[in-house]
Each structure stands twice: as structure tokens, then as C-alpha cells.
Design a protein around this motif. Structure first.
Motif, mmCIF file in Angstrom:
data_model
loop_
_atom_site.group_PDB
_atom_site.id
_atom_site.type_symbol
_atom_site.label_atom_id
_atom_site.label_comp_id
_atom_site.label_asym_id
_atom_site.label_seq_id
_atom_site.Cartn_x
_atom_site.Cartn_y
_atom_site.Cartn_z
ATOM 1 N N UNK A 1 5.346 6.589 -17.964
ATOM 2 C CA UNK A 1 5.351 7.005 -19.376
ATOM 3 C C UNK A 1 5.780 8.473 -19.432
ATOM 4 N N UNK A 2 7.024 8.714 -19.819
ATOM 5 C CA UNK A 2 7.556 10.076 -19.802
ATOM 6 C C UNK A 2 6.858 11.002 -20.797
ATOM 7 N N UNK A 3 6.312 10.433 -21.870
ATOM 8 C CA UNK A 3 5.603 11.280 -22.839
ATOM 9 C C UNK A 3 4.320 11.836 -22.248
ATOM 10 N N UNK B 1 9.158 12.805 -14.264
ATOM 11 C CA UNK B 1 9.272 11.820 -13.192
ATOM 12 C C UNK B 1 10.004 10.595 -13.698
ATOM 13 N N UNK B 2 10.932 10.087 -12.885
ATOM 14 C CA UNK B 2 11.684 8.893 -13.267
ATOM 15 C C UNK B 2 11.781 7.948 -12.073
ATOM 16 N N UNK B 3 11.700 6.655 -12.345
ATOM 17 C CA UNK B 3 11.949 5.647 -11.326
ATOM 18 C C UNK B 3 13.462 5.498 -11.208
ATOM 19 N N UNK B 4 14.023 5.987 -10.126
ATOM 20 C CA UNK B 4 15.484 6.027 -10.012
ATOM 21 C C UNK B 4 16.054 4.822 -9.262
ATOM 22 N N UNK B 5 15.217 4.111 -8.508
ATOM 23 C CA UNK B 5 15.706 2.942 -7.755
ATOM 24 C C UNK B 5 14.684 1.816 -7.840
ATOM 25 N N UNK B 6 14.979 0.786 -8.618
ATOM 26 C CA UNK B 6 14.104 -0.390 -8.655
ATOM 27 C C UNK B 6 13.955 -0.998 -7.269
ATOM 28 N N UNK B 7 15.078 -1.058 -6.522
ATOM 29 C CA UNK B 7 15.058 -1.721 -5.220
ATOM 30 C C UNK B 7 14.332 -0.920 -4.148
ATOM 31 N N UNK B 8 13.944 0.330 -4.469
ATOM 32 C CA UNK B 8 13.166 1.133 -3.533
ATOM 33 C C UNK B 8 11.671 1.091 -3.851
ATOM 34 N N UNK B 9 11.304 0.511 -4.970
ATOM 35 C CA UNK B 9 9.892 0.459 -5.384
ATOM 36 C C UNK B 9 9.277 -0.860 -4.929
ATOM 37 N N UNK C 1 -2.593 6.882 -7.923
ATOM 38 C CA UNK C 1 -3.709 7.831 -7.819
ATOM 39 C C UNK C 1 -3.265 9.292 -7.746
ATOM 40 N N UNK C 2 -1.989 9.528 -7.459
ATOM 41 C CA UNK C 2 -1.499 10.908 -7.368
ATOM 42 C C UNK C 2 -1.279 11.525 -8.744
ATOM 43 N N UNK C 3 -1.070 10.688 -9.768
ATOM 44 C CA UNK C 3 -0.764 11.200 -11.109
ATOM 45 C C UNK C 3 -2.040 11.711 -11.796
ATOM 46 N N UNK C 4 -2.086 12.988 -12.172
ATOM 47 C CA UNK C 4 -3.312 13.553 -12.776
ATOM 48 C C UNK C 4 -3.480 13.222 -14.258
ATOM 49 N N UNK C 5 -2.439 12.646 -14.875
ATOM 50 C CA UNK C 5 -2.523 12.411 -16.318
ATOM 51 C C UNK C 5 -2.417 10.930 -16.673
ATOM 52 N N UNK C 6 -2.451 10.068 -15.659
ATOM 53 C CA UNK C 6 -2.419 8.636 -15.923
ATOM 54 C C UNK C 6 -1.133 8.149 -16.558
ATOM 55 N N UNK D 1 1.322 6.660 -15.003
ATOM 56 C CA UNK D 1 1.954 5.603 -14.221
ATOM 57 C C UNK D 1 1.102 4.339 -14.243
ATOM 58 N N UNK D 2 1.749 3.204 -14.377
ATOM 59 C CA UNK D 2 1.077 1.917 -14.282
ATOM 60 C C UNK D 2 2.025 0.907 -13.639
ATOM 61 N N UNK D 3 1.456 -0.214 -13.209
ATOM 62 C CA UNK D 3 2.253 -1.286 -12.636
ATOM 63 C C UNK D 3 2.479 -2.348 -13.706
ATOM 64 N N UNK D 4 3.740 -2.719 -13.919
ATOM 65 C CA UNK D 4 4.072 -3.738 -14.897
ATOM 66 C C UNK D 4 4.900 -4.842 -14.245
ATOM 67 N N UNK D 5 4.833 -6.017 -14.831
ATOM 68 C CA UNK D 5 5.707 -7.108 -14.392
ATOM 69 C C UNK D 5 6.915 -7.163 -15.324
ATOM 70 N N UNK D 6 8.109 -7.087 -14.742
ATOM 71 C CA UNK D 6 9.335 -7.132 -15.542
ATOM 72 C C UNK D 6 10.500 -7.573 -14.675
ATOM 73 N N UNK D 7 11.640 -7.752 -15.299
ATOM 74 C CA UNK D 7 12.863 -8.055 -14.557
ATOM 75 C C UNK D 7 13.274 -6.819 -13.748
ATOM 76 N N UNK D 8 13.439 -6.989 -12.455
ATOM 77 C CA UNK D 8 13.798 -5.857 -11.591
ATOM 78 C C UNK D 8 14.506 -6.369 -10.347
ATOM 79 N N UNK D 9 15.328 -5.508 -9.772
ATOM 80 C CA UNK D 9 15.998 -5.828 -8.509
ATOM 81 C C UNK D 9 14.956 -6.006 -7.409
#
Length: 222
Positions: A9-11, A35-43, A51-56, A58-66
Motif C-alpha cells: 500500500x503506497x499510501x 517501496x514497489x514490487x518490481x518483479x512478480x516472478x521474484x516474489x 514483519x520488517x514494515x513498521x507501518x503495516x 504490506x500484506x499477502x494477497x491472492x491474484x493473477x501473477x507470474x
């Protein structure tokens, strides 16, 4: 394919960069302070970054991805394990001379692979054998290195060749007065020195050699 993958969440992101450091796969990068996810195939979707994000942010979602490409990730890790390939930012001052400097180059071609075995400019020449990167790292390269020398450049790592035979033939067949080797501090640049040692054996000559090592920040180390 539908799979679990990181969502940022960039906001909410405060630009601290902790998630990018925590991502072992290199899937996250800091772009324009976010912070941006620049490579789907690297995630891999396991969420080591959460746990590294101090402001929450980041989350895990299910979606269409490489699909996760483990082989590509490991190949990148292997490449960046070499100190010569490690990316870094070099801090520079804001003030520098903008006056246009004149080129000191006096011969062509300059690539070792393309250089002639014999040419008039080799006669009693002070020869400069330089790694490609040196002229970009050292600001006064034309003034301090190229001036009054015949210049040959190359990169043994990228060219993938042994320069010894070519340099040996040039040294043997011409009246070279002195040789300066300008190389970077990175280990792969040592191949230029090794090639020159072999070249001397092939030529049977003994010529004064000066080796200069330049740091990636543009300082002369030796």
C-alpha cells in the motif's frame, strides 16, 4: 496463474526501505521514495518482508501473477555475490568544473581486440593499457593518463578473451618505450595484469611497467 503474492500500500508506505532489505529475492525496490514490487516472478509470496514494515503497508494477497522463478532469483544472487557486480551509490558534491576538456586521444582503434599488430604510432610509444571502466571512474583520465600515450582498452570479463597473445605480439613487433596499466580495484580487472605478464613472456622483452589501481569512487589507490 492465481497465487499468493506481496501487495504494498503506497499510501501507507513511509519510504524507510526496510522491506527491500528484508526481501531475500530482490523483488522489492525503492522507487521515488516508495517501496514497489518490481518483479512478480521474484516474489515467493512467503512474506519475509511483512514483519520488517513498521507501518503495516504490506500484506499477502491472492491474484493473477507470474509464477515464482527460483532459478532466475538464484542466478541474480550468484551474479551480485561478486564484489565487482555489487551495486552501490557514489555520493558526489554538487559543484564541479563545467569547462569542456579537450580529448587527448591520439590513436584509433583503441579496443585491444581491434587494435592493429603494427602501426606507426607504436614507435617509441608510451603505451596505456586501460580497463574500460577507468575512464568513467576517474574524472581527469584524459589529462592524467591518455595524454602523450598510445591507448588500448578492454574488459577481460566482458570480452571473455585472453589478451596475452595480442598484447605479446604488439610488444614484440614494436618499439614500445613504457607501459602503464590502469585498472579498477575490482578483482576481475586483475586479468589485465596477468595478461600483460604472459605477453612479456611471449615477446621476450623487458619494458618498464607502471600499474595504477583506481577505486570505484574515482580515487587512485596505488
Amino acid at each position: 496463474m492465481i497465487r499468493k503474492i506481496v501487495h504494498i500500500d503506497e499510501e501507507k508506505c513511509n519510504g524507510c526501505g526496510a522491506c527491500a532489505k528484508a526481501c531475500h529475492e530482490g523483488a522489492i525496490a525503492m522507487i521515488n521514495g516508495k517501496a514497489k514490487l518490481i518483479r512478480d516472478d521474484y516474489c515467493d509470496g512467503l512474506g519475509d518482508c511483512l514483519p520488517a514494515c513498521p507501518v503495516g503497508a504490506i500484506e499477502i494477497k491472492e491474484r493473477e501473477a507470474t509464477a515464482y522463478d527460483e532459478k532466475a532469483v538464484e542466478a541474480d544472487k550468484a551474479a551480485f555475490s561478486c564484489p565487482a557486480s555489487m551495486p552501490k551509490t557514489i555520493e558526489r558534491g554538487k559543484s564541479f568544473c563545467m569547462e569542456r576538456a579537450e580529448s587527448a586521444l591520439t590513436n584509433w582503434p583503441i579496443q585491444i581486440k581491434l587494435a592493429p599488430y603494427s602501426a606507426p604510432y607504436y614507435d617509441k610509444a608510451d603505451l596505456l593499457i586501460a580497463a574500460d571502466c577507468t575512464a568513467f571512474a576517474y574524472g581527469s583520465f584524459h589529462t592524467d593518463f591518455i595524454r602523450d600515450k598510445v591507448t588500448l582498452i578492454g574488459c577481460p570479463k566482458l570480452d571473455g578473451v585472453d589478451y596475452a597473445e595480442k598484447l605479446g605480439a604488439i610488444i614484440k613487433g614494436n618499439d614500445i618505450r613504457s607501459i602503464t596499466v590502469a585498472r579498477m580495484e575490482v578483482p576481475c580487472c586483475g586479468s589485465l595484469e596477468m595478461a600483460l605478464r604472459k605477453a612479456f613472456k611471449e615477446s621476450g622483452k623487458n619494458i618498464k611497467v607502471n600499474v595504477v589501481i583506481i577505486s570505484t569512487s574515482g580515487e587512485i589507490l596505488r
